[in-house]
Design a protein around this motif. Structure first.
Motif, PDB file in Angstrom:
ATOM      1  N   UNK A 546      56.577  95.628  64.972  1.00 34.03           N
ATOM      2  CA  UNK A 546      55.632  96.520  65.490  1.00 34.03           C
ATOM      3  C   UNK A 546      54.236  95.971  65.830  1.00 34.03           C
ATOM      4  N   UNK A 547      54.144  94.917  64.936  1.00 37.41           N
ATOM      5  CA  UNK A 547      52.649  94.060  65.057  1.00 37.41           C
ATOM      6  C   UNK A 547      52.806  92.842  65.644  1.00 37.41           C
ATOM      7  N   UNK A 548      53.189  92.517  66.801  1.00 41.93           N
ATOM      8  CA  UNK A 548      53.212  91.220  67.370  1.00 41.93           C
ATOM      9  C   UNK A 548      51.960  90.260  67.300  1.00 41.93           C
ATOM     10  N   UNK A 549      50.943  91.018  67.324  1.00 40.89           N
ATOM     11  CA  UNK A 549      49.707  90.223  67.499  1.00 40.89           C
ATOM     12  C   UNK A 549      49.504  89.409  66.189  1.00 40.89           C
ATOM     13  N   UNK A 550      49.818  90.097  65.060  1.00 40.55           N
ATOM     14  CA  UNK A 550      49.537  89.625  63.883  1.00 40.55           C
ATOM     15  C   UNK A 550      50.324  88.450  63.561  1.00 40.55           C
ATOM     16  N   UNK A 551      51.649  88.525  63.906  1.00 38.90           N
ATOM     17  CA  UNK A 551      52.609  87.103  63.820  1.00 38.90           C
ATOM     18  C   UNK A 551      52.394  86.080  64.748  1.00 38.90           C
ATOM     19  N   UNK A 552      51.882  86.162  66.150  1.00 38.49           N
ATOM     20  CA  UNK A 552      51.508  85.425  67.080  1.00 38.49           C
ATOM     21  C   UNK A 552      50.311  84.613  66.452  1.00 38.49           C
ATOM     22  N   UNK A 553      49.393  85.466  66.107  1.00 35.92           N
ATOM     23  CA  UNK A 553      48.198  84.834  65.334  1.00 35.92           C
ATOM     24  C   UNK A 553      48.523  83.872  64.372  1.00 35.92           C
ATOM     25  N   UNK A 554      49.346  84.250  63.564  1.00 38.36           N
ATOM     26  CA  UNK A 554      49.716  83.516  62.353  1.00 38.36           C
ATOM     27  C   UNK A 554      50.350  82.261  62.815  1.00 38.36           C
ATOM     28  N   UNK A 555      51.189  82.349  63.711  1.00 39.41           N
ATOM     29  CA  UNK A 555      51.805  80.933  64.320  1.00 39.41           C
ATOM     30  C   UNK A 555      50.741  80.108  64.791  1.00 39.41           C
ATOM     31  N   UNK A 556      49.909  80.633  65.644  1.00 37.96           N
ATOM     32  CA  UNK A 556      48.815  79.683  66.226  1.00 37.96           C
ATOM     33  C   UNK A 556      48.111  79.210  65.070  1.00 37.96           C
ATOM     34  N   UNK A 557      47.590  79.915  64.120  1.00 39.14           N
ATOM     35  CA  UNK A 557      46.764  79.206  62.918  1.00 39.14           C
ATOM     36  C   UNK A 557      47.427  78.349  62.359  1.00 39.14           C
ATOM     37  N   UNK A 558      48.944  78.595  61.876  1.00 40.37           N
ATOM     38  CA  UNK A 558      49.818  77.649  61.365  1.00 40.37           C
ATOM     39  C   UNK A 558      49.921  76.088  61.933  1.00 40.37           C
ATOM     40  N   UNK A 559      50.087  76.554  63.478  1.00 35.04           N
ATOM     41  CA  UNK A 559      50.037  75.244  64.353  1.00 35.04           C
ATOM     42  C   UNK A 559      48.804  74.326  64.137  1.00 35.04           C
ATOM     43  N   UNK A 560      47.717  75.180  64.086  1.00 33.74           N
ATOM     44  CA  UNK A 560      46.338  74.345  63.992  1.00 33.74           C
ATOM     45  C   UNK A 560      46.402  73.456  62.694  1.00 33.74           C
ATOM     46  N   UNK A 561      46.861  74.234  61.443  1.00 34.49           N
ATOM     47  CA  UNK A 561      46.795  73.393  60.426  1.00 34.49           C
ATOM     48  C   UNK A 561      47.519  72.184  60.391  1.00 34.49           C
ATOM     49  N   UNK A 562      48.802  72.245  60.810  1.00 36.76           N
ATOM     50  CA  UNK A 562      49.989  71.305  60.973  1.00 36.76           C
ATOM     51  C   UNK A 562      49.286  70.109  61.909  1.00 36.76           C
ATOM     52  N   UNK A 563      48.550  70.276  62.991  1.00 34.62           N
ATOM     53  CA  UNK A 563      47.942  69.522  63.836  1.00 34.62           C
ATOM     54  C   UNK A 563      46.659  68.714  63.571  1.00 34.62           C
ATOM     55  N   UNK A 564      45.833  69.676  62.885  1.00 37.34           N
ATOM     56  CA  UNK A 564      44.513  69.182  62.727  1.00 37.34           C
ATOM     57  C   UNK A 564      44.044  68.949  61.259  1.00 37.34           C
ATOM     58  N   UNK A 565      44.835  69.355  60.277  1.00 34.95           N
ATOM     59  CA  UNK A 565      44.406  69.535  58.720  1.00 34.95           C
ATOM     60  C   UNK A 565      45.411  68.628  57.836  1.00 34.95           C
ATOM     61  N   UNK A 566      46.767  68.630  58.249  1.00 27.90           N
ATOM     62  CA  UNK A 566      47.929  68.054  57.467  1.00 27.90           C
ATOM     63  C   UNK A 566      47.683  66.634  57.821  1.00 27.90           C
TER      64      UNK A 566
END
Length: 591
Positions: A546-566
């Motif tokens: 019921x809250x797709x925006x929350x999960x889409x935001x979560x995925x985008x934030x995670x992709x940032x960590x994996x690409x830019x921080x890890x």
């Protein structure tokens, strides 16, 4: 004035979507249904945002004052402490027989994050009490538990831990505080302890100090240290408070931060004390407090970063400065908001991706502590013991850095006191130092924890990562998570192999790389957490959340960590494999 709003939605996501607490077979976890945890988190969030957080600036500006041996806490602290006690927040995870609610530690940890984020200095009064009570619960006699715990669980009496002396910090074997045995089984404690957080204050009827001291005639060094219960006021067998004990506050420290907490110099002059645990086994008892405290301090790193990030986001959305390079985004105003600029976005994404990954990491650690204590799970106990220095050291180093990034978003306004950002940075700094400075955490990780039980626990961690990557390698949407995590894990294994091949020949090769190893390990842990969160969000989206925006935001934030921080793991491995030669090249006189 800065504000704080508890991130209850993200907390619930980690508890229920990622850790799946109510599905766990850990005793007590079946009670953690979403409606129940939501009610607890919402109520705690309201208390912290409305009552505790507004006192953060008050505590910073007023500090504590010592008058005629009495320490007075900042305006509003006593009244707020009464509300915390009345709400039962001080004993969430403590046994019911002593007045607690016996809820799992993982829920207590999520509530504790709110308190630390709202007001770190205030929260230390109850946090240290919890640690002292845990030590008595683990090592005290039945009589000691009955005498001390009910009032400590309720925080009618608070508690402290007394380790450091003027001439010794980490090297506790050098301590001089003595404990002379008495005919009635008690001891007379004499000596001086410094840096005692919440060591003297006006918010409790009694303060129960846990004091490390040496019994004359015992073994030399750390093997001769014992732990004692030393109350501020003596207590009779019926629990009535009596005469003042021989402990007094000689001074309170003037500090960089956490001004609202009284950091005391305590003088013990033949104070009556009672042995906790066995003679000369004080460090074992004290580490019951220390391990819990270190996870709690790691949480302080997360909490400081969270509240600083919240305020930085608000400022970045409101402050008008310059125009977006891709075209005006606020045509009705004289400038665009800061948040349109890529470098501001980079900073905020660094903060957001750290905070959310760190939260999952700490809650996972708390779940392992529950498994160890409630299910007697030796594997969970071994793994969380391995990860404790990573949680404490990595998260407080990074958490401090994130408060600096948040302060930087404000520009010059972040440097003055009006906006309160400097307090977050100043308060966060202590977390890198107390409960074992981060350099010591790194040495403990490399010098002791890696080889513990024949390396069983670090191998278990590698297997966790390997299994996660194997299970999700073909899952649609998981590609940005599995590949980087697998590569980072290889870097961690290569670093461990370097230590094995070179550390025996020259221990400096291992120890000079210990800080980099701790950070490398921390990044891999957060990478694993982001992988798990991504899987949970992809599942939620596939199931029609019921809250797709929350999960889409979560995925985008995670992709940032994996690409830019890890990718920082590459740098840390290169440093480790450069060895100790450049680190140790200069003679002492050349510095």
């Amino acid at each position: 004035m800065p504000t704080y709003t508890a991130p209850t939605k993200d907390m619930a996501f980690i508890l229920h979507d990622v850790l799946k607490v109510e599905q766990s077979d850990i005793p007590g976890y079946s009670e953690l249904e979403a409606d129940f945890t939501s009610a607890v988190l919402e109520e705690a969030g309201k208390l912290n945002s409305e009552v505790i957080a507004p006192l953060n600036v008050v505590g910073d500006h007023e500090g504590c004052r010592l008058e005629n041996g009495v320490v007075y806490t900042p305006t509003g602290f006593k009244e707020a402490f009464e509300q915390v006690k009345e709400g039962g927040w001080t004993g969430l995870d403590m046994p019911e027989e002593f007045g607690g609610q016996n809820l799992p530690y993982v829920l207590s940890t999520s509530v504790g994050e709110m308190f630390s984020a709202a007001n770190q200095a205030f929260t230390m009064y109850q946090g240290l009490t919890h640690g002292a009570a845990s030590a008595i619960l683990a090592h005290g006699t039945d009589e000691q538990k009955a005498k001390w715990l009910p009032n400590m669980v309720s925080c009618e009496w608070t508690g402290t831990m007394n380790l450091t002396e003027p001439h010794c910090g980490t090297d506790l074997g050098l301590m001089r505080t003595k404990a002379e045995p008495q005919d009635d089984g008690s001891y007379k404690i004499s000596g001086q302890k410094i840096f005692i957080s919440a060591g003297e204050h006006d918010m409790a009827d009694n303060i129960i100090h846990l004091v490390l001291a040496k019994i004359p005639g015992g073994p030399e060094g750390i093997k001769g240290v014992s732990l004692f219960i030393v109350p501020k006021f003596l207590v009779d067998d019926e629990g009535n408070i009596g005469a003042r004990n021989g402990v007094s506050c000689g001074a309170i420290e003037k500090k960089m931060g956490i001004h609202g907490n009284s950091t005391a110099v305590l003088n013990y002059d033949e104070a009556t004390g009672y042995l906790l645990g066995e003679e000369h086994k004080g460090m074992r008892a004290m580490f019951t407090m220390m391990n819990e405290a270190r996870l709690g301090v790691g949480m302080q790193g997360l909490a400081a970063a969270e509240v600083a990030y919240q305020n930085a986001v608000d400022y970045a959305k409101d402050r008008l400065q310059g125009r977006a390079v891709t075209g005006t985004e606020n045509p009705d105003g004289p400038a665009d908001p800061l948040i349109v600029h890529p470098d501001i976005r980079r900073s905020l994404m660094d903060q957001k991706s750290f905070v959310e990954g760190a939260r999952a990491f700490i809650y996972w650690g708390a779940q392992m502590i529950d498994a160890a204590h409630r299910s007697q799970d030796a594997d969970a106990d071994g793994l969380v013991s391995l990860l404790t220095p990573v949680i404490k050291g990595f998260l407080t180093d990074e958490g401090y850095d994130m408060t600096v990034k948040a302060q930087q978003v404000y520009g010059g306004h972040g440097y003055i006191e009006e906006h309160g950002m400097s307090q977050f940075t100043r308060d966060a700094r202590i977390a890198m130092i107390y409960e074992g400075a981060n350099g010591v955490q790194a040495l403990d990780l490399v010098g002791r924890k890696l080889a513990q039980d024949g390396g069983k626990h670090v191998m278990a961690f590698f297997n966790l990562v390997k299994e996660f990557c194997s299970e999700n390698k073909d899952v649609e949407g998981m590609e940005p998570f599995v590949g980087p995590l697998k590569e980072a894990s290889k870097h961690l294994q290569a670093a461990g192999m370097y230590f094995m091949q070179n550390g025996m020949k020259n221990p400096n090769h291992a120890l000079s790389g210990s800080n980099d190893f701790m950070h490398l390990f921390g990044h891999v842990c957060l990478g694993l957490m982001w992988g798990r969160m991504a899987k949970a969000s992809l599942t939620a989206l596939a199931n029609g959340t019921s809250d797709p925006t929350f999960h889409e935001t979560k995925l985008a934030t995670g992709r940032y960590y994996m690409a830019r921080r890890l990718p920082a793991t590459t740098m840390h491995l290169a440093r480790i494999e450069s060895g100790a030669d450049t680190v140790m090249a200069l003679d002492a006189e050349q510095f």
